[in-house]
Design an enzyme around this catalytic site. Structure first.
Site, mmCIF file in Angstrom:
data_model
loop_
_atom_site.group_PDB
_atom_site.id
_atom_site.type_symbol
_atom_site.label_atom_id
_atom_site.label_comp_id
_atom_site.label_asym_id
_atom_site.label_seq_id
_atom_site.Cartn_x
_atom_site.Cartn_y
_atom_site.Cartn_z
ATOM 1 N N GLN A 191 0.799 -0.790 -0.061
ATOM 2 C CA GLN A 191 0.048 -0.373 0.088
ATOM 3 C C GLN A 191 0.359 1.352 -0.342
ATOM 4 O O GLN A 191 0.233 2.672 -0.562
ATOM 5 C CB GLN A 191 -0.888 0.033 1.860
ATOM 6 C CG GLN A 191 -2.129 -1.221 1.291
ATOM 7 C CD GLN A 191 -2.217 -1.210 2.681
ATOM 8 O OE1 GLN A 191 -3.019 -1.906 2.773
ATOM 9 N NE2 GLN A 191 -3.408 -0.196 3.217
ATOM 10 N N PHE A 222 -6.284 -3.886 2.981
ATOM 11 C CA PHE A 222 -6.438 -3.731 4.431
ATOM 12 C C PHE A 222 -5.860 -3.200 5.583
ATOM 13 O O PHE A 222 -5.949 -3.034 7.036
ATOM 14 C CB PHE A 222 -7.395 -5.344 5.002
ATOM 15 C CG PHE A 222 -8.185 -5.370 3.595
ATOM 16 C CD1 PHE A 222 -9.315 -5.138 3.704
ATOM 17 C CD2 PHE A 222 -7.895 -6.974 3.559
ATOM 18 C CE1 PHE A 222 -10.316 -5.647 2.510
ATOM 19 C CE2 PHE A 222 -8.960 -7.251 2.767
ATOM 20 C CZ PHE A 222 -10.029 -6.335 2.392
ATOM 21 N N GLU A 226 0.163 -1.568 4.428
ATOM 22 C CA GLU A 226 0.552 0.075 4.232
ATOM 23 C C GLU A 226 2.315 -0.137 5.047
ATOM 24 O O GLU A 226 3.454 0.739 4.476
ATOM 25 C CB GLU A 226 0.164 0.477 5.847
ATOM 26 C CG GLU A 226 0.087 2.114 5.814
ATOM 27 C CD GLU A 226 -0.840 3.152 6.230
ATOM 28 O OE1 GLU A 226 -2.119 2.606 7.109
ATOM 29 O OE2 GLU A 226 0.044 4.370 6.880
ATOM 30 N N ARG A 304 -4.864 7.569 17.150
ATOM 31 C CA ARG A 304 -6.706 7.380 16.397
ATOM 32 C C ARG A 304 -7.606 7.014 17.469
ATOM 33 O O ARG A 304 -8.692 7.486 17.289
ATOM 34 C CB ARG A 304 -6.443 6.902 15.140
ATOM 35 C CG ARG A 304 -7.701 6.829 14.255
ATOM 36 C CD ARG A 304 -7.921 6.241 13.010
ATOM 37 N NE ARG A 304 -7.368 7.665 11.593
ATOM 38 C CZ ARG A 304 -7.903 8.081 11.329
ATOM 39 N NH1 ARG A 304 -9.176 8.481 11.290
ATOM 40 N NH2 ARG A 304 -7.476 9.154 10.204
ATOM 41 N N ARG A 336 -7.758 -0.825 8.770
ATOM 42 C CA ARG A 336 -9.047 -0.903 8.822
ATOM 43 C C ARG A 336 -9.535 -0.401 10.215
ATOM 44 O O ARG A 336 -9.944 -1.048 10.827
ATOM 45 C CB ARG A 336 -9.924 -1.754 8.503
ATOM 46 C CG ARG A 336 -11.114 -0.877 6.988
ATOM 47 C CD ARG A 336 -12.165 -1.494 6.403
ATOM 48 N NE ARG A 336 -12.939 -1.433 4.707
ATOM 49 C CZ ARG A 336 -12.666 -1.988 4.068
ATOM 50 N NH1 ARG A 336 -13.293 -3.518 4.427
ATOM 51 N NH2 ARG A 336 -13.693 -1.618 3.293
ATOM 52 N N PHE A 338 -7.728 2.057 12.214
ATOM 53 C CA PHE A 338 -6.070 2.346 12.084
ATOM 54 C C PHE A 338 -6.728 2.651 13.651
ATOM 55 O O PHE A 338 -6.684 3.904 14.021
ATOM 56 C CB PHE A 338 -6.504 3.763 11.806
ATOM 57 C CG PHE A 338 -4.640 3.692 10.976
ATOM 58 C CD1 PHE A 338 -3.698 3.068 10.457
ATOM 59 C CD2 PHE A 338 -4.092 4.667 12.325
ATOM 60 C CE1 PHE A 338 -2.842 3.298 10.242
ATOM 61 C CE2 PHE A 338 -2.638 5.280 11.901
ATOM 62 C CZ PHE A 338 -1.714 4.007 11.496
ATOM 63 N N THR A 433 -3.767 11.978 10.474
ATOM 64 C CA THR A 433 -3.263 12.313 11.509
ATOM 65 C C THR A 433 -2.400 12.895 11.461
ATOM 66 O O THR A 433 -1.921 13.677 11.965
ATOM 67 C CB THR A 433 -4.368 11.444 12.489
ATOM 68 O OG1 THR A 433 -2.798 10.679 12.621
ATOM 69 C CG2 THR A 433 -5.140 11.171 12.833
ATOM 70 N N ALA A 502 -6.035 5.366 5.475
ATOM 71 C CA ALA A 502 -6.630 6.688 5.986
ATOM 72 C C ALA A 502 -8.325 6.914 5.156
ATOM 73 O O ALA A 502 -8.625 7.973 5.131
ATOM 74 C CB ALA A 502 -5.455 7.659 6.290
ATOM 75 N N GLU A 705 -12.961 3.159 5.675
ATOM 76 C CA GLU A 705 -12.565 2.394 6.589
ATOM 77 C C GLU A 705 -13.735 2.591 7.373
ATOM 78 O O GLU A 705 -13.897 1.505 8.000
ATOM 79 C CB GLU A 705 -11.817 2.737 7.882
ATOM 80 C CG GLU A 705 -10.281 3.121 6.626
ATOM 81 C CD GLU A 705 -9.627 3.406 7.146
ATOM 82 O OE1 GLU A 705 -9.139 5.151 7.328
ATOM 83 O OE2 GLU A 705 -8.383 2.887 8.608
HETATM 84 N N1 MTE Z 1 -11.317 -2.679 -0.015
HETATM 85 C C1 MTE Z 1 -10.555 -3.444 -0.600
HETATM 86 N N2 MTE Z 1 -11.712 -4.075 -1.128
HETATM 87 N N3 MTE Z 1 -9.914 -4.155 -0.321
HETATM 88 C C2 MTE Z 1 -8.693 -3.570 0.388
HETATM 89 O O1 MTE Z 1 -7.342 -3.491 0.736
HETATM 90 N N4 MTE Z 1 -8.505 -1.290 2.188
HETATM 91 C C3 MTE Z 1 -9.203 -0.851 3.287
HETATM 92 C C4 MTE Z 1 -10.366 0.016 2.321
HETATM 93 N N5 MTE Z 1 -11.335 -0.578 2.028
HETATM 94 C C5 MTE Z 1 -8.968 -2.232 1.109
HETATM 95 C C6 MTE Z 1 -10.674 -1.987 1.478
HETATM 96 C C7 MTE Z 1 -8.966 0.095 4.407
HETATM 97 S S1 MTE Z 1 -7.828 -0.272 5.654
HETATM 98 C C8 MTE Z 1 -8.503 1.524 3.348
HETATM 99 S S2 MTE Z 1 -7.867 3.082 4.568
HETATM 100 C C9 MTE Z 1 -8.876 2.358 2.320
HETATM 101 O O2 MTE Z 1 -9.713 0.824 1.696
HETATM 102 C C10 MTE Z 1 -7.988 2.790 1.109
HETATM 103 O O3 MTE Z 1 -8.133 2.978 0.310
HETATM 104 P P1 MTE Z 1 -9.412 4.439 0.063
HETATM 105 O O4 MTE Z 1 -8.732 5.520 0.491
HETATM 106 O O5 MTE Z 1 -9.132 4.240 -1.906
HETATM 107 O O6 MTE Z 1 -10.172 3.834 0.394
HETATM 108 MO MO1 MOS Z 2 -6.032 1.632 5.766
HETATM 109 S S1 MOS Z 2 -5.403 1.018 7.803
HETATM 110 O O1 MOS Z 2 -5.452 2.788 6.393
HETATM 111 O O2 MOS Z 2 -4.302 0.502 5.276
#
Ligand code: MTE
Ligand code: MOS
Length: 754
Positions: A191, A222, A226, A304, A336, A338, A433, A502, A705
């Site tokens: 990520q 998820f 990161e 957070r 997810r 955090f 943050t 985030a 998230e």
């Molecule tokens: N959705 C899917 N399908 N797969 C993922 O790994 N990660 C989540 C969320 N949704 C994730 C997901 C997490 S932890 C975050 S921080 C956000 O997606 C990141 O993507 P965005 O900033 O585009 O929402």
């Molecule tokens: Mo999502 S826990 O901020 O990668």
């Protein structure tokens, strides 16, 4: 618009790390990792393993050409164990062989001599022994100490949440390929491409410009990738740097589960005070975060937890303290939410405890204390939306009164099955943050045939961010989505990337993309105005045609693009965006850290089988604040996925380490994730469309998230169902609420005759 990956996904044509065609001469890596959670590493014997079939070389800390260090926030995490081991699963040696099978076979011949040291797995024990990764942090508003005197009711308790395995479908891995002049191309399932680049740079000793990180997509992250993708990339890159050969390492599932950190378990204490009108006057919470053996992202995750410790409620007097506790588990990491979910669980537990003791429904207290415009949160930011907008809409749209009546009727007429309802409101801040991370860049090229390619820092991991970026380009130029391609994320095209985390990737990278497209569009309009001999303000591009003074001309997109090129005007732009108006002062723990908040309210109904302790979720009815969604299908998918993942965390998923720090739930046979039967029988998603938050891309609020936290409602719905069967059960606030725990509580201190 459908997710642009759906076509190749369903045909099995999408390229993940393990699908990258292998280059001749590739070596395969496999890690020998510590079998002991804490100890002195006396010796590593690799001679026997080196003689195994196909083995090319074995690397240990002695082979590191740079620094033996991959800590992201704090430099406290060696890549290879040198003199100590800190957790079971810590890399000690890397076998390189001509096949994955040969590399793994040789692992059995490696011998280590480790002198065991005492193992800590419990965060409270770590805190008591002073094992803290950073000094404690405290968020404070009002004066709790004096506020207690004004409270009619005061309740105290403990609330614990367990960890959670990320279980991304694609496991961790990396593939590194040597280029000329010592450059290394790193394919990584990460990520955070720049985090990988930095880790590789540090461990190899190469400058960052010698390292190209490229990511097409992830099979899920998820939060687990990161920071924790760095290890595998650093191992492979070091091996490539030393051997000058391509090196691939794609972890097997059990290795991934054993060697990587998870969501942080927390153990927390709370004290809540209410006045006679059930207004929460004071709240005190102490969080013990189980950080694992190294900092990883724990300090940020802990922050957070503090930000979200009052969830959707206004509480005038709050003191929240958090301890980042060093234990001998694999370093826990982003997941997810955090740390937010862990904080929210505790305030919900405190409210449930108060409701229990007062003999009322928790919903009464919840509703009575929802945030309204102008309320100040413990960290100083004032809310500009109404938490009760979603709440009220959910109550009305899903006829909450009817639901509770139906549940009462059901419970009155059923002995062996009981139902419970709970409401879970959420309020989640959007932005990193760490203010400095809220910046992004985009690179847009328009080619002379009118097709467009865009690169950003965003990582596609199933959440649909590439589709949203593509929409920004297509909408801004007013061209067909087919004309736009989203490129892989590459550190040579986009530098110094913030990770996709985030929930901010679409906002940050979408805004940068918008700026780049608008800049190019401005140049195209200038050319069009000159060609058509009208004022520039009269030019508009619509549906792939140039309009002058509102009238369609015969200049189509292709023609105006080619003309712009012929006039030697640039059709490329590299743009920069940084979120305005956000700041946070850590010395005061006050500021305005979030661009905006996302709200929502979910009503969760569960049915338990009172003989077996098993359960089902009848429905989750929720109203979610999307702003003005730019992609309904994708956003709905994020809500459904997040919700089910949250329910899994709260109910089925049980990470178990034994007292020696060994992971017992180390495979899918011992770790239960939600399957189709665990999904609520009905999920109804109501879109609350608001116009307020213009820091969201196209006013379409971040959605990644927040929905996970609706899952917390599942815990309380089950708890309420238990109460309906056994009013004497003092069900602990200890998640996950597995069927075993449900069963124990159903019959706690009570012999039931049915
Ligand atoms: N959705 C899917 N399908 N797969 C993922 O790994 N990660 C989540 C969320 N949704 C994730 C997901 C997490 S932890 C975050 S921080 C956000 O997606 C990141 O993507 P965005 O900033 O585009 O929402
Ligand atoms: Mo999502 S826990 O901020 O990668």
């Amino acid at each position: 618009m459908k997710n642009i990956d759906s076509y190749t996904h369903t045909r099995g044509e999408s390229i993940y790390l393990d699908d990258i065609p292998v280059v001749a001469g590739t070596l395969y890596g496999a890690c020998f990792d510590s079998p002991v959670a804490h100890g002195k590493l006396i010796s590593i014997e690799t001679a026997e393993a080196a003689k195994c079939e196909g083995v090319f070389r074995i690397l240990t800390y002695k082979d590191i050409t740079g620094e033996n260090q991959i800590g992201g926030i704090i430099p406290d995490e060696p890549l290879f164990a040198d003199h100590h081991v800190h957790f079971c699963g810590m890399p000690i040696a890397l076998v390189l062989a001509d096949s994955d099978e040969h590399a793994r076979a040789a692992l059995h011949k490696i011998k280590v001599n480790i002198e065991p040291l005492p193992v800590i797995t419990d965060p409270r024990e770590a805190a008591a022994k002073g094992e803290l990764i950073i000094p404690p942090r405290k968020f404070k508003i009002g004066e709790v100490d004096t506020a207690w005197a004004g409270c009619e009711y005061i309740f105290e308790g403990q609330a614990d949440t367990n960890g959670q395995e990320h279980l991304y479908i694609e496991t961790q891995g990396a593939y590194t390929i040597p280029q000329e002049n010592g450059v290394i191309r790193v394919y990584s399932s990460t990520q955070g491409p720049t985090a990988v680049q930095r880790a590789v740079s540090k461990t190899t000793g190469l400058p960052m410009h010698q390292i190209e990180v490229d990511v097409t997509r992830l099979g899920g992250g998820f939060g687990g990738k990161e920071d924790q993708a760095n290890t595998w990339a650093a191992l492979c890159a070091l091996a490539t740097h030393v051997t000058k050969r391509p090196v691939k390492y794609s972890l097997h599932r059990m290795d991934d589960m054993r060697m990587t950190g998870k969501r942080h378990p927390y153990s927390s204490d709370f004290k809540i005070g209410l006045d006679k009108d059930l207004k929460i006057i004071a709240y005190e919470a102490t969080f013990y975060q189980n950080a694992g053996a190294a900092a990883d992202l724990s300090p940020a995750v802990m922050e957070r937890t503090l930000f979200h410790c009052t969830n959707s409620y206004f509480i005038p007097n709050v003191t929240a303290t958090a301890f980042c506790c060093r234990t001998h588990l694999p370093p826990n990491t982003a997941f997810r939410g955090f740390g937010g979910p862990q904080g929210m669980f505790v305030i919900e537990a405190a409210i449930a405890k108060a409701a229990d003791e007062l003999g009322i429904d928790a919903t009464v207290i919840q509703q009575n204390n929802l945030l309204v415009t102008g309320n100040e949160l413990p960290y100083g930011q004032k809310v500009v939306s109404e938490a009760n907008e979603c709440w009220n809409e959910a109550m009305a749209r899903f006829e909450f009164e009817k639901t509770t009546k139906a549940v009462e009727t059901f419970n009155a007429s059923n002995k062996l099955y009981k139902k419970g309802v709970a409401i879970m409101p959420i309020c989640f801040g959007i932005s990193f943050t760490n203010t400095l991370m809220n910046q992004s860049r985009a690179l847009v090229h328009v080619y002379t045939d009118g097709s467009v390619v865009v690169s950003t820092a965003a990582i596609e991991m199933g959440q649909g961010v590439n589709t949203k970026i593509l929409q920004v380009v297509a909408q801004t130029f007013s061209i067909s989505p087919e004309k736009v391609r989203v490129n892989s994320t590459n550190t040579y095209r986009i530098a110094n990337t913030s990770p996709t985390a985030a929930s901010a990737a679409a906002d940050l990278n979408g805004k940068a993309t918008l700026i780049a497209c608008e800049t190019i569009l401005g140049r195209i309009k200038t050319v069009a105005a000159a060609e058509l001999k009208v004022d520039e303000s009269a030019i508009e591009l619509k549906d792939e045609f140039v309009y002058a003074n509102g009238t369609k001309t015969e200049w189509d997109w292709k023609k105006i693009v080619l003309t712009t090129y012929n006039k030697r005007v640039s059709l490329s732009e590299h743009s920069h965006y940084s979120t305005p108006d956000i700041h946070f002062d850590k010395t005061k723990e006050k500021g305005h850290p979030f661009a905006y908040h996302v709200y929502g309210t979910a009503i969760v109904t569960a049915t338990i089988d009172c003989l077996r302790g098993t359960y089902e979720f009848d429905s989750v009815n929720l109203i979610h604040d999307f702003g003005t969604t730019m992609n309904k299908i994708i956003d709905k998918g994020q809500i459904e996925g997040g919700l089910v993942q949250g329910i899994g965390w709260m109910t089925l998923e049980e990470v178990v380490y034994d007292k020696n720090g060994k992971l017992r739930s180390n495979a899918l046979s011992t770790y239960k994730v939600p399957d189709i039967y665990s999904v609520p029988k009905e999920i109804n998603i109501g879109f609350l469309q608001t116009q307020k938050d213009n820091l969201a891309i196209f006013r379409s609020k971040a959605v990644g998230e927040p929905p996970l936290m609706y899952g917390i409602g599942a815990f309380f719905a089950l708890r309420n169902a238990i109460k309906n069967f056994n009013p004497e059960a003092k069900t602990e606030f200890n998640a996950p609420m597995t069927p075993e725990r449900v069963l124990m509580n159903l019959y706690a201190k009570k012999l039931v005759t049915v």
